[in-house]
Design an enzyme around this catalytic site. Sequence first.
Site, short mmCIF file in Angstrom:
data_model
loop_
_atom_site.label_atom_id
_atom_site.label_comp_id
_atom_site.label_asym_id
_atom_site.label_seq_id
_atom_site.Cartn_x
_atom_site.Cartn_y
_atom_site.Cartn_z
CG ASN A 9 -1.88 1.05 1.37
OD1 ASN A 9 -1.83 2.01 0.59
ND2 ASN A 9 -2.78 0.93 2.33
NE ARG A 90 -5.70 2.48 -0.72
CZ ARG A 90 -5.79 3.34 0.27
NH1 ARG A 90 -4.96 3.26 1.28
NH2 ARG A 90 -6.71 4.28 0.28
CG HIS A 179 -10.73 6.21 1.82
ND1 HIS A 179 -11.20 7.43 2.26
CD2 HIS A 179 -9.38 6.28 1.89
CE1 HIS A 179 -10.16 8.21 2.58
NE2 HIS A 179 -9.06 7.53 2.35
CG HIS A 205 -11.32 5.75 5.82
ND1 HIS A 205 -10.71 4.52 5.74
CD2 HIS A 205 -10.31 6.67 5.76
CE1 HIS A 205 -9.40 4.68 5.63
NE2 HIS A 205 -9.13 5.98 5.64
N GLY A 207 -9.44 9.61 8.58
CA GLY A 207 -8.00 9.66 8.83
C GLY A 207 -7.50 11.00 8.32
NE ARG A 238 -6.30 14.60 0.74
CZ ARG A 238 -6.54 13.30 0.64
NH1 ARG A 238 -7.56 12.86 -0.05
NH2 ARG A 238 -5.75 12.42 1.22
#
Length: 398
Positions: A9, A90, A179, A205, A207, A238
């Site tokens: 990943n 990934r 994701h 999710h 993070g 972001r």
Amino acid sequence: MSKKVMAINCGSSSLKFKLYKMPAETVMVERMIERVGKDDAIFRYTYQGKKHQATQVVTDHYVAVHLVLDMLLSERIITDYSEISGVGHRVANGGSYYSDSTLINAEVEKHIDQLSVLSPLHNPVNLVGIKAITVALPHVKSVAVFDTAYHHTMPLVNKIYGIPYKYYAEDGIRRYGFHGPSHQYIALKTAELFPDHSQRIISCHIGNGASITAIKDGRSSVNSMGFTPLAGLVMGTRSGDIDPQIILYLQHQAGMSAQAIKDMLNNQSGLLGLSGISNDVRDLAKIAADSTDKRQERADLALKVFAHQIQFYIGAYAAELNGVDSIVFTAGIGEHSALVRELACRNLGYLGAKIDADKNAADALSIETADSTTKILVIPTDEEIMIARDVVRVAQLE
Ligand code: AMP
């Protein structure tokens, strides 16, 4: 027969690696390299129950992959690379090309490269990881596991933007969602743990990158990220959604270049931009709780905006699903920040979702009150196991 499968990943500046024995899903070794590209990259690994950490120069992801491979031999975890049966990578963006994981060949590599314009922070480094493995392990079957693939079940009304149809039809401008492996893992784990509360799931999710998915009967109905992973929630650095006219305003009125705007929206916004302090919730929570700290107000503002957006999407996605059976928090902040979960779950009583302060503070699996009809769960995500499972399925290693 047991097979050894690697999951790789590559993030924008990190590499997560796990070696599994499949199908038992036993983790033989795991590695994490952070700050790839820097002189002081941090190399962490766990082997035979012991945690190790070292700092060293890791110039790029190619070097990072080779460091990880070398250690498999030097520590005698394997005696020869031929013991590896398959590798999964990934890949951030599979665009409209891929609705499932796929065996990697020259054409797949070309598509990943082409899609780099949409995911410039991730697709290029994903490709570097793929190439490093192809050189080192030419015998091995490699599988690309796309962040976007799980969201192919989104209906058209949730994919299309309100701009002329031709941009969707001819240029592929639409919501892709991201994701995917994480949200799919949450859907499966929730169904395994709480089958009676898994029909309508809101998977959060949260993070440094953050997205929320509305999941109906195990399938993605909508994800808060969009054409790129910049959209949706306010994130670590972001911006998430903003009025698109702001970009034109900054370009034409304030004279900012496209590159400067891109950098501002991706790297200087979110928690970092709002607080002017940090993108790390741990730093902000500490300052927000300290009335003697002059920065308290801004840290508090950043956390409140962040949590409010999560609350906003939970409301929207409950409408999308016509109710909700489980709200699940995962990833770095979702799994560890009781404060963000508490702020995000305020005012959800209308959904029958009430958070229990003590269970929440303990990061328990199930953090709702006894009279809450909706479950509120904290489930650690596991993107790497989703990658390893797809390698076994797609490369037919059974
Ligand atoms: P991820 O991108 O999923 O690795 O999440 C990284 C983020 O998780 C960091 O930037 C922190 O803000 C957050 N995080 C990690 N550990 C904790 C913690 N113990 N408490 C609060 N936030 C945390």
